[in-house]
Design a protein around this motif. Structure first.
Motif, mmCIF file in Angstrom:
data_model
loop_
_atom_site.group_PDB
_atom_site.id
_atom_site.type_symbol
_atom_site.label_atom_id
_atom_site.label_comp_id
_atom_site.label_asym_id
_atom_site.label_seq_id
_atom_site.Cartn_x
_atom_site.Cartn_y
_atom_site.Cartn_z
ATOM 1 N N ILE A 177 0.846 -1.194 0.000
ATOM 2 C CA ILE A 177 0.000 0.000 0.000
ATOM 3 C C ILE A 177 0.879 1.240 0.000
ATOM 4 C CG2 ILE A 177 -1.686 1.352 1.315
ATOM 5 C CD1 ILE A 177 -2.868 -1.263 2.309
ATOM 6 N N ASP A 178 0.669 2.080 -0.992
ATOM 7 C CA ASP A 178 1.355 3.373 -1.056
ATOM 8 C C ASP A 178 0.586 4.330 -0.150
ATOM 9 O OD1 ASP A 178 2.825 5.592 -1.716
ATOM 10 O OD2 ASP A 178 1.839 5.904 -3.651
ATOM 11 N N GLY A 179 1.142 4.616 1.012
ATOM 12 C CA GLY A 179 0.389 5.430 1.952
ATOM 13 C C GLY A 179 1.212 5.906 3.127
ATOM 14 N N ILE A 180 0.533 6.164 4.223
ATOM 15 C CA ILE A 180 1.140 6.693 5.443
ATOM 16 C C ILE A 180 0.996 5.652 6.551
ATOM 17 C CG2 ILE A 180 1.154 8.581 7.123
ATOM 18 C CD1 ILE A 180 1.749 9.505 4.302
ATOM 19 N N GLU A 181 2.112 5.348 7.222
ATOM 20 C CA GLU A 181 2.066 4.441 8.365
ATOM 21 C C GLU A 181 1.639 5.215 9.608
ATOM 22 O OE1 GLU A 181 5.167 1.205 8.502
ATOM 23 O OE2 GLU A 181 6.194 2.671 7.230
ATOM 24 N N ILE A 182 0.753 4.619 10.381
ATOM 25 C CA ILE A 182 0.154 5.282 11.540
ATOM 26 C C ILE A 182 0.275 4.366 12.756
ATOM 27 C CG2 ILE A 182 -2.001 6.223 12.507
ATOM 28 C CD1 ILE A 182 -2.936 6.578 9.554
ATOM 29 N N SER A 183 0.461 4.968 13.898
ATOM 30 C CA SER A 183 0.435 4.215 15.153
ATOM 31 C C SER A 183 -0.365 4.995 16.177
ATOM 32 C CB SER A 183 1.858 3.987 15.674
ATOM 33 O OG SER A 183 1.850 3.191 16.842
ATOM 34 N N VAL A 184 -1.117 4.284 17.007
ATOM 35 C CA VAL A 184 -1.840 4.932 18.104
ATOM 36 C C VAL A 184 -1.769 4.021 19.323
ATOM 37 C CG1 VAL A 184 -4.051 4.028 17.281
ATOM 38 C CG2 VAL A 184 -4.028 5.949 18.868
ATOM 39 N N GLU A 185 -1.344 4.588 20.442
ATOM 40 C CA GLU A 185 -1.263 3.825 21.683
ATOM 41 C C GLU A 185 -2.596 3.849 22.417
ATOM 42 O OE1 GLU A 185 2.573 4.032 23.939
ATOM 43 O OE2 GLU A 185 2.923 5.708 22.566
ATOM 44 N N ILE A 186 -2.847 2.761 23.139
ATOM 45 C CA ILE A 186 -4.104 2.592 23.857
ATOM 46 C C ILE A 186 -3.789 2.225 25.306
ATOM 47 C CG2 ILE A 186 -6.347 1.438 23.843
ATOM 48 C CD1 ILE A 186 -5.039 0.228 21.024
ATOM 49 N N HIS A 192 -11.920 -0.152 30.898
ATOM 50 C CA HIS A 192 -12.000 1.229 30.435
ATOM 51 C C HIS A 192 -10.810 1.523 29.518
ATOM 52 C CE1 HIS A 192 -15.363 2.353 32.980
ATOM 53 N NE2 HIS A 192 -14.751 1.795 34.022
ATOM 54 N N SER A 193 -11.101 2.025 28.325
ATOM 55 C CA SER A 193 -10.067 2.292 27.325
ATOM 56 C C SER A 193 -9.886 3.792 27.111
ATOM 57 C CB SER A 193 -10.435 1.656 25.983
ATOM 58 O OG SER A 193 -10.529 0.261 26.099
ATOM 59 N N VAL A 194 -8.622 4.188 26.910
ATOM 60 C CA VAL A 194 -8.308 5.563 26.515
ATOM 61 C C VAL A 194 -7.325 5.494 25.346
ATOM 62 C CG1 VAL A 194 -7.434 7.819 27.178
ATOM 63 C CG2 VAL A 194 -8.603 6.394 28.875
ATOM 64 N N PRO A 195 -7.781 5.711 24.114
ATOM 65 C CA PRO A 195 -6.855 5.800 22.991
ATOM 66 C C PRO A 195 -6.142 7.145 23.030
ATOM 67 C CG PRO A 195 -9.099 6.177 22.239
ATOM 68 C CD PRO A 195 -9.188 5.865 23.705
ATOM 69 N N LEU A 196 -4.857 7.139 22.752
ATOM 70 C CA LEU A 196 -4.081 8.372 22.842
ATOM 71 C C LEU A 196 -3.939 9.008 21.464
ATOM 72 C CD1 LEU A 196 -1.577 7.118 25.551
ATOM 73 C CD2 LEU A 196 -3.580 8.563 25.869
ATOM 74 N N VAL A 197 -2.860 9.707 21.210
ATOM 75 C CA VAL A 197 -2.763 10.530 20.002
ATOM 76 C C VAL A 197 -2.270 9.698 18.812
ATOM 77 C CG1 VAL A 197 -0.448 11.262 20.649
ATOM 78 C CG2 VAL A 197 -1.750 12.637 19.044
#
Length: 381
Positions: A177-186, A192-197
């Motif tokens: 995939i030609d694109g942008i790699e993304i990561s998000v910490e949880i 109870h979940s809090v996804p971060l930035v």
């Protein structure tokens, strides 16, 4: 309050925090030459495995266990330790349970989990020597187990695929995939979940450059999304996906989700789930003022509240820049926290050091980079 930390390598990221909280700290570590051992109140050199940490946790009468393990190998054994200590001793172990780890630690099981739950993930095939080989390229080949880009190859021809299969026998095959790699910490504890930035780890490349070697940014901004409102909505959509995955998989402690934005069709796909501390944790801390490792300490002490985390989240701009070796006296635990709107830290081992910068906004972050004589033009992003 006394906590047992399994693993010394990441302890420098919590050493000051535990002191400030008045927590008595104990480390178990299998490497007698490991760094950070002396930062704890006491430590024990133990054989590999979880039997000795279990016995020490019981003998030391600790109030909780915080694994600081950044690799996948020990996670199943850790999950079994969690099961036993929580069931038989009511001792919290801030780690994901066995089923979660078993799914996240196997790329094929991860694919099956995502598809079963209608979560977008790139289409894939399981291929092996002697079978019909896909004809569309580029093609990404992976093994079911592995991290940090290990055993991953971007193939451009059938010859590349045959060469890979000669070595491994089988592979999980995805389209490139030609694109942008993304990561998000949880963060997730007690349901109870809090996804971060969401973090941008840079553009995908045919030469498979690892994100550690790229310029990374937070919060995520996609060039195709020009309006601030659109960016905010997209980032919230990423956080919603992360929260959904964490809840469905019953993650506990800290984890991160790897995704990819496809520039051709504007879709976002989930690639992997990692049920351990993330390599993006400094970017997360710089941009949101939430340090994931501090949060898992709070989980172990019983003081963690998801609502308070959400209230404390800030909105800074952050850059993380690979510098190889950068002369500075700040690469130690005394300087691992961000202060104010414009600050920076340096971290990582020799030859692989990185500088993470916090700025009030992008302009201020770039100004700090210039003051540090960092040339961003030669770094892929």
């Amino acid at each position: 309050m006394k906590l047992l930390f399994i693993g010394a390598r990441l302890f420098d990221d919590v050493a000051i925090y535990t002191k400030e909280k008045g927590i008595n700290t104990v480390i178990t570590e299998s490497n007698p030459h490991a760094q950070n051992l002396d930062l704890a109140d006491s430590y024990h050199i133990v054989p590999r495995g979880m039997e000795q940490p279990k016995e020490i946790a019981i003998k030391e009468d600790v109030d909780g266990v915080v694994p600081l393990i950044g690799i996948d190998g020990p996670l199943k054994e850790l999950a079994l330790l969690k099961e036993e200590l929580e069931r038989d001793y009511s001792l919290p172990v801030v780690a994901s349970p066995l089923e979660s780890v078993s799914i996240a630690g196997n790329k094929v099981k991860t694919k099956e989990f995502l598809l079963k739950n209608d979560i977008k993930t790139p289409e894939y095939d399981l291929i092996s020597s002697g079978q019909k080989i896909p004809k569309e390229y580029p093609l990404v080949l992976k093994q079911a187990h592995g991290q940090g880009g290990k055993d991953i190859k971007i193939t451009l021809s059938q010859e590349d695929v045959h060469s890979y299969l000669e070595k491994y026998g089988t592979a999980l095959a995805e389209r490139f995939i030609d694109g942008i790699e993304i990561s998000v910490e949880i963060l997730r504890w007690k349901n109870h979940s809090v996804p971060l930035v969401p973090v941008s780890k840079g553009k995908t490349t045919l030469d498979g450059i690892h994100p550690l070697e790229k310029l990374k940014k937070a919060p995520l901004h996609i060039d195709d999304i020009t309006l601030e409102a659109e960016t905010n909505n997209y980032n919230q959509a990423i956080r919603n996906i992360a929260s959904d995955v964490a809840d469905r998989l019953n993650i506990e402690g800290t984890a991160d989700l790897d995704l990819i934005f496809d520039k051709s069709n504007k879709n976002t796909y989930v690639l992997e789930i990692n049920t351990r501390p993330s390599g993006t944790r400094y970017l997360t801390a710089a941009s949101s003022d939430i340090n994931p490792l501090h949060e898992i300490v709070d989980m172990a002490t019983g003081s963690w509240q998801n609502i308070n985390v959400s209230k404390r989240m800030k909105d800074y701009y952050a850059l993380e820049i690979p510098v190889g070796d950068y002369f500075s006296g700040k690469n130690n635990y005394h300087f691992r926290e961000f202060h104010g709107e414009n600050s920076w830290i340096i971290h990582g081992p020799s030859n692989h050091q990185r500088i993470t910068i916090r700025g009030k906004d992008e302009k201020n972050a770039l100004k700090t980079a210039a003051q540090l004589n960092l040339n961003l033009d030669n770094i892929k992003n």
